[in-house]
Structures are given as structure tokens and as C-alpha cells.
Scaffold this active site. Structure first.
Site, PDB file in Angstrom:
ATOM      1  N   LYS A 194       0.806  -1.236   0.000  1.00  0.00           N
ATOM      2  CA  LYS A 194       0.000   0.000   0.000  1.00  0.00           C
ATOM      3  C   LYS A 194       0.837   1.285   0.000  1.00  0.00           C
ATOM      4  CE  LYS A 194      -4.214  -1.775   2.046  1.00  0.00           C
ATOM      5  NZ  LYS A 194      -5.227  -1.636   3.083  1.00  0.00           N
TER       6      LYS A 194
ATOM      7  N   ASP B 145     -10.007   2.759   2.143  1.00  0.00           N
ATOM      8  CA  ASP B 145     -10.019   2.078   3.446  1.00  0.00           C
ATOM      9  C   ASP B 145     -10.732   2.909   4.512  1.00  0.00           C
ATOM     10  OD1 ASP B 145      -8.732  -0.224   2.618  1.00  0.00           O
ATOM     11  OD2 ASP B 145      -6.741   0.583   3.016  1.00  0.00           O
TER      12      ASP B 145
END
Ligand code: ATR
Length: 274
Positions: free
Chosen positions: A73, A109
Site C-alpha cells: 500500500k 479504506d
């Protein structure tokens, strides 16, 4: 007859390991429901170089976009040419969109976390609320940023204090590193973002505290089970996964996800149906 033609739009999830990812289950169910000429696959680059190669393939027009999971990420964010404010706030990305040779980083997220809270703890008002984040790793990053933007006063508790301080400094917005002895006072929400089970008894949290766990194997983690036993409202990590999938689908396939709740399918897949 297969819907997939030469015009197929290919996206997927990139991580290592990735074989147990539930994202292909969600996205392919939605693709099927909408009858799209599209596919959502899974890619497991061997290492950081392999991930960079995949991003180059995207840049060259071979893939429409990808979701990104651990451990890529932060690298995803770093390799992008442009980033949304949300991705920039957390310094990580869980979506890369490839368009005209450009790589755009986005992060859903935080949106997933807020969606999960709204879904399973609708009475919780984050504005001005003291919130404890357990952990300061990759999983905590986007969550802390989203909570802070929603007006929560985030206190980060982490084994390695310096890491909590660094994350607090990165996010700003009043986020602080906190002492485990005092952090839970008045907390309205406690979120577990540790890669280990927290050594904490939720029975010590004040009545009314909402307890969330970002991990979902099993969906009712030992931490959530203890919180439920103590009479507290719980929010699971599966809801967060589902909450980030909607915005991901929109970015990757340029269409809204259908109103089909993937939760029963995911529970069946995890062997937790019923
Ligand atoms: P992730 O991407 O899952 O967040 P990570 O970046 O390695 O993975 O972060 C793991 C988090 O769990 C960190 O907050 C880590 O604490 P440290 O920063 O002190 O390493 C925490 N963690 C992992 N194992 C732990 C354990 N046994 N006890 C307490 N905290 C633990």
C-alpha cells in the site's frame, strides 16, 4: 456463454499473500449481477520489484486498475503520479487506477471504516468523540486519517511508542500518541488495527463504548467476542472490507456497484454461514 470478450476490462487485487483475499468474490459477484464485460483477478508479485513491474503494466495500458493490499500500500502511493486527498492524508493507497499512461492513487479504506461504523454502530457520533486506535502500522494509517477527518479525537496506543508518535505527526488534526493506562478514559470507540490479538479486556471499557476489529478471520474475533460478552456494541472487519469495495468498484469499473450485499456470500466462503 461467457460474457468476456476481447473488450474485457481487467482489474484485480495485488498483495502477497493474496490467495485468501475476499475481494475477487465481492467484485466478480457484482460484475456478474451487472452483466459487465469485466473480470477481477488476483496478483501476487514476489517482491517490491514485481509490484513495480505490475504498475508499469498498468501504465502501459494492460490493466484498468487494481486494489492494493499488504505489503504494497505504501509503495503503491509512492509510485503514483497523482493521488486523491484521502490517499495523501494516509500516505498509502488501496486503489491504483491506470489511465492514459498515468497512475492515480486513491484510498477507500477510510471510507470502508466509516461505512462499517454507520452500518453496525449507527448511534455513534464521531464528531468530537475520543477514539482509541490500537496499532500504528499500515492498517491503522488510513483508519486514523478517516477518523480524524470525521472529527474524532484519535489517541494511538502502540507497543512501539515512537511509531505511534510518527503516525500522529503525519496525520496532524489533533491525533495523539497515548499512554495505555489513560487512553481508554471516556473513549467512545476502540479500534483494533494490530496484527495480533490485543491483550486487553473490553470489560474495562466504559459502558456504551463501541469496539471494532479490523481483522475478520474469524469475523467474530476473540476481541469482539469479549466485547460482546461485556455488553458492548461491536463492528467487524468484514463490514469494513465491504465498505471499501463499493468505492473501489466505482473507480475500477466506472460504474456504481449494484445493491447486492456480498456479506452472506463472504460468510459462506469463510465457512461461517448461518
Ligand atoms: P499492518 O499492515 O497489519 O498494520 P504492520 O505495519 O506490521 O502490519 O503493523 C502491525 C501492528 O501490530 C503494529 O502496530 C505492531 O506494533 P509495533 O509498531 O510495536 O510493531 C502491532 N503488533 C504486532 N504484533 C504485536 C504484538 N505481539 N503485541 C503488540 N503489538 C503488536
Amino acid at each position: 456463454m461467457s460474457r468476456i470478450t476481447g473488450a474485457v476490462r481487467v482489474a484485480g487485487i495485488v498483495g502477497n499473500p493474496v490467495a485468501h483475499s475476499l475481494s475477487p468474490i465481492i467484485h466478480n459477484a457484482w460484475i456478474e449481477a451487472l452483466g459487465l464485460d469485466a473480470a477481477y483477478a488476483a496478483f501476487a508479485p514476489r517482491d517490491a520489484d514485481g509490484f513495480a513491474t505490475l504498475v508499469e503494466a498498468g501504465r502501459a495500458g494492460l490493466i484498468a486498475g487494481v486494489n492494493v493490499t499488504a505489503p504494497f500500500k505504501e509503495q503503491a502511493f509512492a509510485l503514483a503520479d497523482a493521488a486523491t486527498d484521502t490517499a495523501r492524508a494516509s500516505g498509502s493507497a488501496n486503489i491504483l487506477r491506470f489511465r492514459d499512461g498515468e497512475v492515480e492513487a486513491d484510498s477507500a479504506d477510510g471510507e470502508g471504516l466509516l461505512w462499517a461504523l454507520k452500518d453496525q454502530a449507527p448511534g455513534l457520533d464521531l464528531n468530537g468523540a475520543p477514539v482509541v486506535m490500537l496499532g500504528a502500522g499500515g492498517a491503522a494509517r488510513a483508519a486514523v486519517a478517516a477518523l480524524a477527518v470525521a472529527g474524532a479525537r484519535v489517541r494511538i496506543v502502540n507497543r512501539t511508542r515512537e511509531r505511534a508518535e510518527a503516525l500522529a505527526a503525519d496525520i496532524g488534526l489533533g491525533v495523539q500518541s497515548a499512554d495505555p493506562d489513560s487512553a481508554f478514559e471516556g473513549a467512545q470507540l476502540v479500534v483494533n488495527a494490530l496484527s495480533a490479538t490485543p491483550q486487553l479486556d473490553p470489560a474495562r471499557f466504559q459502558p456504551g463504548t463501541v469496539v471494532m476489529d479490523m481483522s475478520y478471520r474469524p469475523v467474530e474475533t476473540p476481541f469482539l467476542k469479549a466485547a460482546k460478552a461485556a455488553g458492548l456494541t461491536t463492528v467487524d472487519g468484514l463490514a469494513m472490507l465491504i465498505g471499501q469495495a463499493g468505492p473501489s468498484f466505482r473507480v475500477l469499473f466506472d460504474v456504481e456497484s449494484p445493491a447486492i450485499d456480498p456479506r452472506p456470500l463472504l460468510l459462506a466462503h469463510l465457512g461461517e454461514a448461518g
